[in-house]
Design an enzyme around this catalytic site. Sequence first.
Site, short mmCIF file in Angstrom:
data_model
loop_
_atom_site.label_atom_id
_atom_site.label_comp_id
_atom_site.label_asym_id
_atom_site.label_seq_id
_atom_site.Cartn_x
_atom_site.Cartn_y
_atom_site.Cartn_z
N SER A 58 45.11 57.97 47.85
CA SER A 58 45.09 56.54 47.51
C SER A 58 45.40 55.67 48.71
O SER A 58 45.49 54.45 48.59
CB SER A 58 46.09 56.26 46.38
OG SER A 58 47.39 56.65 46.78
N THR A 80 30.73 16.80 23.22
CA THR A 80 31.00 17.96 22.37
C THR A 80 29.64 18.62 22.17
O THR A 80 28.62 17.92 22.14
CB THR A 80 31.61 17.57 21.01
OG1 THR A 80 30.67 16.77 20.30
CG2 THR A 80 32.92 16.79 21.16
N HIS A 81 29.62 19.93 22.12
CA HIS A 81 28.34 20.67 22.06
C HIS A 81 27.45 20.34 23.26
O HIS A 81 26.24 20.46 23.18
CB HIS A 81 27.57 20.38 20.77
CG HIS A 81 28.41 20.40 19.53
ND1 HIS A 81 28.52 21.51 18.71
CD2 HIS A 81 29.22 19.45 18.99
CE1 HIS A 81 29.33 21.23 17.71
NE2 HIS A 81 29.78 19.99 17.86
N SER A 94 17.75 26.31 49.85
CA SER A 94 16.85 27.37 49.41
C SER A 94 15.93 27.73 50.56
O SER A 94 15.55 26.87 51.35
CB SER A 94 16.03 26.86 48.22
OG SER A 94 14.81 27.56 48.14
N LYS A 107 16.16 21.65 48.06
CA LYS A 107 17.26 22.11 47.23
C LYS A 107 18.64 21.93 47.86
O LYS A 107 18.81 22.07 49.06
CB LYS A 107 17.09 23.61 46.90
CG LYS A 107 15.98 23.93 45.93
CD LYS A 107 16.15 23.32 44.54
CE LYS A 107 17.22 24.01 43.72
NZ LYS A 107 16.81 25.36 43.32
N GLU A 138 28.95 28.35 41.35
CA GLU A 138 28.36 29.46 40.59
C GLU A 138 29.14 30.75 40.81
O GLU A 138 29.34 31.54 39.89
CB GLU A 138 26.89 29.66 41.02
CG GLU A 138 26.00 28.48 40.67
CD GLU A 138 24.67 28.57 41.41
OE1 GLU A 138 23.80 29.31 40.94
OE2 GLU A 138 24.52 27.94 42.47
N TYR A 191 55.32 59.29 33.94
CA TYR A 191 54.24 59.03 34.90
C TYR A 191 53.06 59.98 34.69
O TYR A 191 53.25 61.17 34.43
CB TYR A 191 54.78 59.19 36.34
CG TYR A 191 53.71 58.98 37.41
CD1 TYR A 191 53.41 57.70 37.86
CD2 TYR A 191 53.00 60.05 37.95
CE1 TYR A 191 52.43 57.50 38.82
CE2 TYR A 191 52.02 59.85 38.92
CZ TYR A 191 51.74 58.58 39.35
OH TYR A 191 50.77 58.37 40.29
N GLN A 216 47.77 55.79 39.22
CA GLN A 216 47.41 55.47 40.60
C GLN A 216 46.19 54.53 40.65
O GLN A 216 45.99 53.84 41.64
CB GLN A 216 47.10 56.76 41.37
CG GLN A 216 46.69 56.55 42.81
CD GLN A 216 46.71 57.84 43.60
OE1 GLN A 216 47.79 58.29 44.02
NE2 GLN A 216 45.56 58.47 43.78
N1 ARG Z 1 50.16 57.39 44.91
C1 ARG Z 1 50.84 57.52 43.66
C2 ARG Z 1 50.48 56.32 42.75
O1 ARG Z 1 50.02 55.37 43.24
C3 ARG Z 1 52.31 57.56 43.87
C4 ARG Z 1 53.06 58.28 42.83
C5 ARG Z 1 52.71 59.72 42.86
N2 ARG Z 1 53.56 60.50 41.99
C6 ARG Z 1 53.27 61.76 41.70
N3 ARG Z 1 54.08 62.35 40.91
N4 ARG Z 1 52.22 62.37 42.18
O2 ARG Z 1 50.64 56.38 41.56
#
Ligand code: ARG
Length: 465
Positions: free
Chosen positions: A30, A162-163, A284, A290, A297, A324, A329
């Site tokens: 990550s 409105t509308h 454009s 344009k 947008e 967890y 992640q």
């Molecule tokens: N990179 C992980 C996350 O963002 C950190 C926590 C990882 N914990 C674990 N038990 N592998 O969630």
Amino acid sequence: MSNKKQTSNALWGGRFDDGPGALMEAINASIDIDQRMAAQDIEGSIAHARMLAACAIITKEDEAAILGGLETIKDEIARGDFKFSRKLEDIHMNIEARLADLIGEPAGRLHTARSRNDQVATDFRLWLRAALDGLDAQLLAFQKALLTKAEEEAETLMPGFTHLQSAQPVTFGHHLLAYVEMAGRDRGRVHDARARLNESPLGAAALAGTAFAIDRHMSAKALGFDQPMANSLDAVSARDFALEALAAAAICAVHLSRLAEEIVIWTSAGFSFVRLSDQFSTGSSIMPQKRNPDAAELVRAKAGRITGALNTLLMVMKGLPLAYSKDMQEDKEPVFDALDTLSLALAAMTGMVEDLTANRQNMQNAAGAAFSTATDLADWLVREAGVPFREAHGLTGRIVQYAEQNNLALHEIPLDQMCALAPMVTKAVYQVLTPHASVSSRTSYGGTAPENVRAQIARWKEKLS
Ligand code: ARG
């Protein structure tokens, strides 16, 4: 991609003979995303190391070595000299591994009474807290830009819709103040989200707390949290703080998209209510005439992306058992993207509000078109002739029908024709049929009269100063 094996991971590989395959590393890493939390990760580690030393869990010497090493890493990252490695998965292990390179053995003591699970939750809260403060400041600037424009346009007539059908005349200042109100509530949601997220998960460790005699209040205080989270399982599992921030961001983005859409409508040739300068217009490649409102947008579209981020994280979290899971992640990418996107959208909207000029004559002409003062005529019948409102509505409807059939505006209908349809009408009625008279009469609290608009501007200026 082949699944070639790596050597065993230095930070968690004790019970492994081989390292993860290349595919495992690719899906697991990550660091490309969470390196944005480097500063928060170091801040969290500093607070944790100080607390460990204060509780005599590590020595003063180890504390000094750790703090020195973390300062060096902070500088390396600031200078762009830090080498982030995917093999080290995430920001937590990248920094800890570098600390070990720099200071050796004491680095290994930093992770006492801590886990990446409480660490990542802490880092993410710190990051989001700063992002919410930034969002609040940008919303304030947006409100100020709207107020300045509303003051310039406090008397400018335009049709209220409105509308998307002309309904009753309003002032442009009043219309802009509606967005000041929305932005005010957006800020309220940001403040609420910030207040609820400001508790420390640090020291919850992996999930169950720790047997070390740590002081979670101390590290919480050092990081500016109001208090440590009371339940270790909740501390590492909770992501409602991120969901709440995304919900606030999504609602804000939806508000911006409505103003963006109005700018698209107002700048179109059929309306021509406002003009954006070259700063906020694009051309454009084929049609030389344009002037496109691309920024508006794009703000309109980005609301979809930000709302998508909220949905993404809601779906990631749905049904996850405590505590967890690695699914979590996936929380950072949508949050970072949504807040970056909202920041850009807010800056662009603030810029467009400052930039736009009202075509007052066009707006005023449109304000008086489409029998927009028909309600004023019906109200006059009620007020001056004692006609019940329902009956006045019916009489006025017939007068509008006559005007339409004869291609006249309401104030162009001769008095004798008016009286033929509604005998109680006198020539005094013509005074209420102009759009100017219509808006000036709407002095009820929250109404569009220029004097109200000025009073609301004064109230907001006082509130925002
Ligand atoms: N990179 C992980 C996350 O963002 C950190 C926590 C990882 N914990 C674990 N038990 N592998 O969630």
